[in-house]
Design an enzyme around this catalytic site. Sequence first.
Site, short mmCIF file in Angstrom:
data_model
loop_
_atom_site.label_atom_id
_atom_site.label_comp_id
_atom_site.label_asym_id
_atom_site.label_seq_id
_atom_site.Cartn_x
_atom_site.Cartn_y
_atom_site.Cartn_z
N ARG A 69 -0.20 -11.87 -46.14
CA ARG A 69 -1.33 -11.55 -45.27
C ARG A 69 -1.08 -10.18 -44.67
O ARG A 69 0.01 -9.91 -44.15
CB ARG A 69 -1.41 -12.59 -44.16
CG ARG A 69 -2.40 -12.21 -43.11
CD ARG A 69 -2.36 -13.17 -41.96
NE ARG A 69 -3.34 -12.78 -40.96
CZ ARG A 69 -3.11 -12.78 -39.66
NH1 ARG A 69 -1.94 -13.14 -39.19
NH2 ARG A 69 -4.06 -12.43 -38.83
N ASN B 88 3.06 -14.89 -43.90
CA ASN B 88 2.40 -14.24 -42.77
C ASN B 88 3.51 -13.68 -41.88
O ASN B 88 4.13 -14.42 -41.11
CB ASN B 88 1.55 -15.28 -42.03
CG ASN B 88 0.74 -14.67 -40.91
OD1 ASN B 88 0.90 -13.48 -40.59
ND2 ASN B 88 -0.12 -15.46 -40.31
N GLU C 102 -6.09 -20.44 -43.93
CA GLU C 102 -5.89 -19.07 -44.40
C GLU C 102 -4.81 -18.99 -45.48
O GLU C 102 -4.91 -18.18 -46.40
CB GLU C 102 -5.54 -18.18 -43.20
CG GLU C 102 -6.75 -18.01 -42.28
CD GLU C 102 -6.41 -17.50 -40.89
OE1 GLU C 102 -5.93 -18.30 -40.06
OE2 GLU C 102 -6.62 -16.31 -40.63
#
Length: 397
Positions: free
Chosen positions: A89, A8, A383
């Site tokens: 992501r 991320n 996530e």
Amino acid sequence: MSKTIAINAGSSSLKWQLYQMPEERVLAKGLIERIGLKDSVSTVKFDDRSESQTLDIKDHTQAVKILLEDLSRFGIITDFSEITGVGHRVVAGGEYFKESALVTDEVLAQVEELALLAPLHNPANAAGIRAFREILPDITSVVVFDTAFHTSMPEVAYRYPLPKKYYEDFKIRKYGAHGTSHQYVAGEAAKVLGKPLEELKLITAHIGNGVSITAVDGGRSVDTSMGFTPLAGPMMGTRTGDIDPAIIPYLMDRDETFKDAAAISNLLNRQSGLLGISGQSSDMRDILAGVESGDHDSTLAYEMFIDRLRKYIGQYVAVMNGVDALIFTAGIGENASDVRASVVEGLTWLGFDIDPDKNVFGAEGIISPEDSRVKVLVIPTDEELVIARDVEKLKQA
Ligand code: ADP
């Protein structure tokens, strides 16, 4: 036996988590902060250990090198070839990306083009992708979009009542965000409820610094509170959420400070919400402490926050013409039992209820009483796990 890393990347940070797949076991995780600035910090957590080092990291490529060096330095991997997949992501997938995708030159170019929709995020995400491609060119590389889950919204929900050309020429529409989180908790809730996801009407409430609520009908996102950008929806930590848009031109006409778009954007995104109303903090723990001590502005911030959440939940009951369960997740949703109790307290007429003995700190699963018409659940979001699973899926495809 293979290892997959979920990435991320932010403009000056890179958060990562390394999994043993397909067991889904977390081997290590870490954060590199202050990329491009002096005194960057790389932190690695594994086996109950936390190791940090401060050094100057000039860009995302160097950050990825440091992260891989750390993995071998701490004996988490013995050879880079153990890492067979990476999932990135990406914040904005626009209308193109309806699901996760393998990274190709074309996909990377599209991610960069979509920076128009997420100028702070997509370039950083693309930098992370490029860095891995340069250093580990042979591994499976996948992009997972925050917006993909919401591409199932009907046009009625995603269009704004602006003249058509602004949709056609500028792609102004609702995209939503936190898609991986909403999708994950909806799936987990169906398991807890012991019913097929396809038969459930769910409202998923991702309440962290950013807040988004989604109506999930039969496993598909049919409406969500974040909009063209993550500024829309209920009130947030530092973001206004929905306000009358006429406030913007009014301020621009009246106050020299707001001559340009950046100044207005800063006000709405960074100085408002819980922070703006309380005048003290964007952090729910501080707000709760303020309420406890009788501070007027903190109490108002708390009550406004709850009010906006209830209204969105009510809206989505109407959108789906019914609801089976409400799911709380993310920093506040998972941890703040007071917030959950306050929200549900105003929704009892609609059939929501909470059991105070179940609604405690650390609660997971169903927290409503047996006879509650609408079930209320707490499901911790994950996530990174969704990203790692999507890498596995696309590896086999
Ligand atoms: P982000 O959107 O940045 O990922 P998080 O999901 O981590 O944010 O949520 C951060 C929020 O969660 C903060 O407002 C923080 O105060 C709140 N939070 C975390 N732990 C608790 C707790 N024990 N009680 C109340 N609020 C909490």
